[in-house]
Scaffold this motif. Structure first.
Motif, PDB file in Angstrom:
ATOM      1  N   UNK A 150      -4.431  34.808 -14.182  1.00 26.73           N
ATOM      2  CA  UNK A 150      -5.475  34.062 -13.453  1.00 26.73           C
ATOM      3  C   UNK A 150      -6.285  33.140 -14.350  1.00 26.73           C
ATOM      4  N   UNK A 151      -6.291  33.410 -15.650  1.00 28.10           N
ATOM      5  CA  UNK A 151      -7.050  32.559 -16.572  1.00 28.10           C
ATOM      6  C   UNK A 151      -6.509  31.135 -16.605  1.00 28.10           C
ATOM      7  N   UNK A 152      -5.232  30.965 -16.292  1.00 29.98           N
ATOM      8  CA  UNK A 152      -4.604  29.643 -16.371  1.00 29.98           C
ATOM      9  C   UNK A 152      -5.218  28.687 -15.343  1.00 29.98           C
ATOM     10  N   UNK A 153      -5.330  29.128 -14.097  1.00 32.93           N
ATOM     11  CA  UNK A 153      -5.941  28.285 -13.070  1.00 32.93           C
ATOM     12  C   UNK A 153      -7.432  28.112 -13.366  1.00 32.93           C
ATOM     13  N   UNK A 154      -8.057  29.143 -13.956  1.00 33.95           N
ATOM     14  CA  UNK A 154      -9.472  29.053 -14.303  1.00 33.95           C
ATOM     15  C   UNK A 154      -9.711  27.978 -15.360  1.00 33.95           C
ATOM     16  N   UNK A 155      -8.827  27.899 -16.331  1.00 39.21           N
ATOM     17  CA  UNK A 155      -8.951  26.883 -17.366  1.00 39.21           C
ATOM     18  C   UNK A 155      -8.710  25.491 -16.792  1.00 39.21           C
ATOM     19  N   UNK A 156      -7.849  25.418 -15.787  1.00 39.82           N
ATOM     20  CA  UNK A 156      -7.608  24.124 -15.130  1.00 39.82           C
ATOM     21  C   UNK A 156      -8.867  23.637 -14.435  1.00 39.82           C
ATOM     22  N   UNK A 157      -9.537  24.526 -13.694  1.00 40.31           N
ATOM     23  CA  UNK A 157     -10.760  24.141 -12.986  1.00 40.31           C
ATOM     24  C   UNK A 157     -11.853  23.739 -13.975  1.00 40.31           C
ATOM     25  N   UNK A 158     -11.987  24.495 -15.055  1.00 45.02           N
ATOM     26  CA  UNK A 158     -13.021  24.193 -16.032  1.00 45.02           C
ATOM     27  C   UNK A 158     -12.752  22.873 -16.748  1.00 45.02           C
ATOM     28  N   UNK A 159     -11.493  22.586 -17.031  1.00 47.38           N
ATOM     29  CA  UNK A 159     -11.143  21.303 -17.641  1.00 47.38           C
ATOM     30  C   UNK A 159     -11.535  20.151 -16.721  1.00 47.38           C
ATOM     31  N   UNK A 160     -11.288  20.315 -15.421  1.00 48.01           N
ATOM     32  CA  UNK A 160     -11.685  19.290 -14.455  1.00 48.01           C
ATOM     33  C   UNK A 160     -13.201  19.150 -14.393  1.00 48.01           C
ATOM     34  N   UNK A 161     -13.890  20.286 -14.359  1.00 45.48           N
ATOM     35  CA  UNK A 161     -15.351  20.273 -14.211  1.00 45.48           C
ATOM     36  C   UNK A 161     -16.048  19.668 -15.421  1.00 45.48           C
ATOM     37  N   UNK A 162     -15.397  19.698 -16.585  1.00 44.23           N
ATOM     38  CA  UNK A 162     -16.014  19.166 -17.798  1.00 44.23           C
ATOM     39  C   UNK A 162     -15.493  17.773 -18.156  1.00 44.23           C
ATOM     40  N   UNK A 180     -13.286  12.663 -14.200  1.00 45.68           N
ATOM     41  CA  UNK A 180     -12.533  13.421 -13.192  1.00 45.68           C
ATOM     42  C   UNK A 180     -12.320  12.631 -11.909  1.00 45.68           C
ATOM     43  N   UNK A 181     -13.133  11.626 -11.656  1.00 44.02           N
ATOM     44  CA  UNK A 181     -13.018  10.833 -10.428  1.00 44.02           C
ATOM     45  C   UNK A 181     -11.663  10.162 -10.292  1.00 44.02           C
ATOM     46  N   UNK A 182     -10.931  10.022 -11.395  1.00 47.43           N
ATOM     47  CA  UNK A 182      -9.602   9.418 -11.294  1.00 47.43           C
ATOM     48  C   UNK A 182      -8.641  10.282 -10.493  1.00 47.43           C
ATOM     49  N   UNK A 183      -9.000  11.564 -10.303  1.00 49.71           N
ATOM     50  CA  UNK A 183      -8.173  12.478  -9.530  1.00 49.71           C
ATOM     51  C   UNK A 183      -8.625  12.593  -8.070  1.00 49.71           C
ATOM     52  N   UNK A 184      -9.577  11.788  -7.656  1.00 46.56           N
ATOM     53  CA  UNK A 184     -10.111  11.913  -6.300  1.00 46.56           C
ATOM     54  C   UNK A 184      -8.995  11.829  -5.262  1.00 46.56           C
ATOM     55  N   UNK A 185      -8.893  12.853  -4.415  1.00 46.12           N
ATOM     56  CA  UNK A 185      -7.878  12.903  -3.376  1.00 46.12           C
ATOM     57  C   UNK A 185      -6.533  13.420  -3.829  1.00 46.12           C
ATOM     58  N   UNK A 186      -6.398  13.754  -5.102  1.00 47.43           N
ATOM     59  CA  UNK A 186      -5.104  14.171  -5.649  1.00 47.43           C
ATOM     60  C   UNK A 186      -4.776  15.621  -5.321  1.00 47.43           C
ATOM     61  N   UNK A 187      -3.478  15.895  -5.332  1.00 47.22           N
ATOM     62  CA  UNK A 187      -2.955  17.257  -5.215  1.00 47.22           C
ATOM     63  C   UNK A 187      -2.418  17.631  -6.593  1.00 47.22           C
ATOM     64  N   UNK A 188      -3.057  18.594  -7.247  1.00 49.73           N
ATOM     65  CA  UNK A 188      -2.775  18.907  -8.644  1.00 49.73           C
ATOM     66  C   UNK A 188      -2.298  20.345  -8.806  1.00 49.73           C
ATOM     67  N   UNK A 189      -1.656  20.603  -9.946  1.00 46.44           N
ATOM     68  CA  UNK A 189      -1.234  21.958 -10.279  1.00 46.44           C
ATOM     69  C   UNK A 189      -1.769  22.329 -11.646  1.00 46.44           C
ATOM     70  N   UNK A 190      -1.962  23.622 -11.879  1.00 42.30           N
ATOM     71  CA  UNK A 190      -2.438  24.083 -13.182  1.00 42.30           C
ATOM     72  C   UNK A 190      -1.453  23.695 -14.273  1.00 42.30           C
ATOM     73  N   UNK A 191      -0.148  23.802 -13.988  1.00 39.99           N
ATOM     74  CA  UNK A 191       0.860  23.470 -14.984  1.00 39.99           C
ATOM     75  C   UNK A 191       0.800  22.023 -15.420  1.00 39.99           C
ATOM     76  N   UNK A 192       0.607  21.113 -14.465  1.00 39.95           N
ATOM     77  CA  UNK A 192       0.517  19.693 -14.801  1.00 39.95           C
ATOM     78  C   UNK A 192      -0.771  19.396 -15.557  1.00 39.95           C
ATOM     79  N   UNK A 193      -1.871  20.047 -15.171  1.00 42.31           N
ATOM     80  CA  UNK A 193      -3.143  19.812 -15.847  1.00 42.31           C
ATOM     81  C   UNK A 193      -3.143  20.373 -17.269  1.00 42.31           C
ATOM     82  N   UNK A 194      -2.342  21.412 -17.513  1.00 39.21           N
ATOM     83  CA  UNK A 194      -2.234  21.938 -18.872  1.00 39.21           C
ATOM     84  C   UNK A 194      -1.694  20.866 -19.813  1.00 39.21           C
ATOM     85  N   UNK A 195      -0.764  20.069 -19.319  1.00 38.09           N
ATOM     86  CA  UNK A 195      -0.232  18.962 -20.123  1.00 38.09           C
ATOM     87  C   UNK A 195      -1.277  17.855 -20.262  1.00 38.09           C
ATOM     88  N   UNK A 196      -2.034  17.631 -19.204  1.00 35.39           N
ATOM     89  CA  UNK A 196      -3.047  16.578 -19.214  1.00 35.39           C
ATOM     90  C   UNK A 196      -4.181  16.886 -20.192  1.00 35.39           C
TER      91      UNK A 196
END
Length: 316
Positions: free
Chosen positions: A251-263, A267-283
């Motif tokens: 569960x920490x993986x999705x948590x780190x994804x949310x925190x990366x977005x929140x910080x 982040x507005x470049x993702x407005x309306x996007x459908x994202x995954x934790x795996x893709x955001x890990x690369x980002x």
């Protein structure tokens, strides 16, 4: 998303979310609890909601975990955890919660709509007309109605100033969910948050609020570990009965994804996007707790296309 846009915020001592206020709806256990804790680690004040308390266990999904425990974990991690007993199907309770946040904090910066609680209602292997209608309606109430009720009352607080973030937690990206996700009511419940995020991106975006949908991969929650008869220490033993379990993540993986977005200030470049934790890990460059970066969406895409299970090592 191509090359990493920026590194995730360093939360070792730094508090990039200090002064920020988050609401994680449905944070009693699993991924939502992990998200609340990780936001706290980054310094946020986090309101955690649910119905399971030390004095009263939720009748829908009985659990040993409680919202008080989640709030304590948030505080221990370095934030301020605040437990609030809320049934997100009851508009008056959600309204009271947002009024409390307004009175106590004056603003709300992050909303994570994570309420679900429908697993016990799913009827796999049945056609839509064979499924129990009442169970189907309950699935949609828990997985869809709770989300828009919460957004209805939270968004007026969030759009007061630019920079707020709404995360609609679901299962599967928009691309992956173009396939039918049996059973019928599950398919509806998990595609709806993607559409809600797109709609909110249009309506709240003009106020500088970002809305997006986010999916974990194969999440090793307490319930999943129990189902496979393993613990986090020996979770790989579950691969003996299900080879795809090798692609699971904590569960920490999705948590780190949310925190990366929140910080992320951009982040507005993702407005309306459908994202995954795996893709955001690369980002953003974060990993799971074992240092790997599972990409189950790509793995299962390959699996479903070829009919042959790929080597999980190539997708972590």
């Amino acid at each position: 998303m191509n090359t990493p846009h920026r590194q995730p915020a360093d939360t070792n001592g730094a508090k990039p979310l200090a002064g920020k206020v988050a609401l994680v709806a449905g944070a009693t256990r699993g991924g939502a609890r992990a998200i609340a804790v990780e936001l706290g680690r980054a310094g946020a004040t986090v309101y955690v909601t649910g119905r399971s308390t030390r004095d009263n266990t939720s009748q829908t999904t009985p659990s040993a975990q409680t919202i008080e425990e989640t709030a304590e974990l948030v505080t221990t991690a370095g934030g301020q955890g605040i437990a609030a007993v809320v049934d997100h199907l009851q508009p008056e309770q959600v309204q009271a919660l947002t009024e409390r946040i307004d009175e106590e904090q004056g603003h709300l910066d992050v909303l994570v709509n994570a309420v679900w609680g429908g697993d016990h209602l799913l009827e796999h292997g049945k056609k839509m007309w064979e499924c129990d209608l009442d169970k189907g309606q309950q699935i949609l109430r828990h997985g869809v109605q709770t989300h828009f009720i919460t957004s209805h009352y939270a968004l007026p607080l969030m759009i007061r100033k630019p920079g707020a973030l709404v995360v609609e937690l679901t299962d599967g990206t928009e691309e992956f969910n173009r396939r039918y996700r049996e059973p019928f009511y599950y398919d509806l419940a998990k595609y709806a948050p993607i559409r809600m995020a797109k709609a909110l991106a249009q309506e709240a975006g003009e106020y500088g609020c970002t809305a997006l949908s986010l999916t974990p991969g194969f999440k090793r929650t307490e319930a999943v570990l129990e189902k496979y008869g393993v613990s986090e220490d020996n979770w790989r033993d579950g691969c003996k009965t299900d080879p795809t379990f090798a692609m699971s993540e904590t569960p920490a993986y999705i948590a780190r994804a949310v925190t990366a977005l929140a910080t992320d200030p951009d982040v507005a470049r993702f407005n309306g996007s459908s994202l995954s934790a795996g893709a955001l890990a690369k980002e953003y460059g974060f990993t799971d707790t074992d240092g790997s970066s599972p990409d189950p969406a790509r793995y299962f895409e390959e699996f479903m296309t070829t009919g042959t299970a790929p080597d999980p090592a190539d997708y972590r």
